[in-house]
Write a protein that holds these residues in place. Sequence first.
Motif, PDB file in Angstrom:
ATOM      1  N   ARG A   1       0.846  -1.184   0.000  1.00 27.36           N
ATOM      2  CA  ARG A   1       0.000   0.000   0.000  1.00 27.36           C
ATOM      3  C   ARG A   1       0.892   1.248   0.000  1.00 27.36           C
ATOM      4  NH1 ARG A   1      -3.562  -1.780   5.127  1.00 27.36           N
ATOM      5  NH2 ARG A   1      -1.441  -2.242   5.822  1.00 27.36           N
ATOM      6  N   TYR A   2       0.417   2.314  -0.609  1.00 23.24           N
ATOM      7  CA  TYR A   2       1.264   3.498  -0.765  1.00 23.24           C
ATOM      8  C   TYR A   2       1.725   4.054   0.576  1.00 23.24           C
ATOM      9  CZ  TYR A   2      -2.355   6.843   0.669  1.00 23.24           C
ATOM     10  OH  TYR A   2      -3.267   7.559   1.386  1.00 23.24           O
TER      11      TYR A   2
ATOM     12  N   HIS B   1      -8.007  -2.815  -1.178  1.00 19.74           N
ATOM     13  CA  HIS B   1      -7.087  -2.017  -0.374  1.00 19.74           C
ATOM     14  C   HIS B   1      -5.682  -2.605  -0.357  1.00 19.74           C
ATOM     15  CE1 HIS B   1     -10.486  -0.040   2.224  1.00 19.74           C
ATOM     16  NE2 HIS B   1     -10.712   0.026   0.921  1.00 19.74           N
ATOM     17  N   PHE B   2      -5.555  -3.871  -0.756  1.00 14.08           N
ATOM     18  CA  PHE B   2      -4.256  -4.541  -0.688  1.00 14.08           C
ATOM     19  C   PHE B   2      -3.668  -4.804  -2.075  1.00 14.08           C
ATOM     20  CE2 PHE B   2      -6.478  -5.462   3.238  1.00 14.08           C
ATOM     21  CZ  PHE B   2      -5.496  -5.229   4.192  1.00 14.08           C
TER      22      PHE B   2
ATOM     23  N   ASN C   1       0.294  -0.807  -5.183  1.00 12.61           N
ATOM     24  CA  ASN C   1      -0.011   0.610  -5.378  1.00 12.61           C
ATOM     25  C   ASN C   1       0.656   1.192  -6.614  1.00 12.61           C
ATOM     26  OD1 ASN C   1       2.254   2.842  -4.645  1.00 12.61           O
ATOM     27  ND2 ASN C   1       2.699   0.942  -3.562  1.00 12.61           N
TER      28      ASN C   1
ATOM     29  N   GLY D   1      -0.764   3.379   8.593  1.00 11.60           N
ATOM     30  CA  GLY D   1       0.316   3.203   7.628  1.00 11.60           C
ATOM     31  C   GLY D   1       1.642   3.470   8.307  1.00 11.60           C
TER      32      GLY D   1
END
Length: 420
Positions: free
Chosen positions: A46-47, A199-200, A203, A402
């Motif tokens: 993820r970013y 969401h996973f 990215n 994050g």
Amino acid sequence: MTDLGIAIERMEQLKESIDIGYLCICAAFVLLMQVGFAFLEGGCLRYKDMQSIMLKIFMNTCVTVVIWWLVGYGIAFGSDSKEFVGSSVFVGFDMKNSKHLAEFAFQTAVASAATSIVSGGAAGRMTYIGYFILSVVFSSVIYPFCAHWGFGNGWLMKLGYHDYAGSGTIHASAGMGALMTTMLLKPRNQRFNPKYAEHFEPNNPIYITLACLSLWVCWCFFNGGSSLGIANGASVFMSRAIMNTFIAGASGALTVFFIFYLMNIDQGNKYSLVMICNGNLAGLVAITGPCDNVDAWAAFVIGILGGMMMVFANRVLFNLQIDDPVDAISIHFACGMLGANLVSWFDMDTGIVYGKGGYQFAVQMLGSFIYIGWSALIHLITLLFIDKIGFLRVTLEEEHEGLDPATMGCCAYEMVELQQ
């Protein structure tokens, strides 16, 4: 000394100089693999976790260089080596010639790449201190012993175990480390909840592609450099290793490209940039062990088998809900085991395909299980210790926010939704 003797001596010096120059160039390109690993893993996450995994890779590179200088190289390649462990050239002592220094540089770069494979299992949820400890143990205990047994004239090598550039010695042992790490960390929160699947997703597929292509280039120096020179006939093994690295990487990528297409032919996502990159890496890992002594057609087949193994392992891990954020386990562990054992089938001197019997198969299987058993045991002990002192996994709040904003104050970049 006669003119002829002087000429012979100068010729030997020239050969050594050529080997040293070649090995130093290979060492530099193998170290550049860390750039590929950083962008590959950063693009897969993820970013909001990109900086954290890049920091871990940069950190484990520095840790490995220092540890390898202190003890790792001596354990693996000490000149007074025994069958189980090397016993000299610690802290750089007794490196008496330029060839020794060049070999140290190359093997240190290789060890750094091996350590970075383990980072895949720690991605997105392991603390920095915990990963620092794990990197120290891997680069000082786990990998140096594996390297000595398989590369440094150790007991496996004397039995006839052959793993030219390290499908088993490097990739399977490090991939097992990634597996043990991700199993003890457990999946990222909501990873296998279908509601949060998007969401996973990776990215940045562009980072992944650029990383994969750069790794393919560096892999040629990784496999080709394992000849440790190009003089005195070594150029044959070097050039064959590089040729086979080209072929297996390509066939692995194409295999996964078509498998993914057929599996998703009725859906909108029947093509995947990430998966063709994974197929390329799978083929590269599978050919790493047998690359020096298999024919071109065998390299093509090995790449195909590597791609198929990666897809199969990926599906098994998902079904078992084992969170492999950057596919390190399905690529390095599964395809590393495959490549190490395909030596016994396709090696032109000892392979079953050439009617040479099953002894090589038994030795390769023994080596593979020794490597994964050793890696699993030491990783388990280390990870349990890290958990005991409270540095295994980040808090749920940090993971949700994050690791970049939670531990570094900001993300690598901000995701902004564009509106028409």
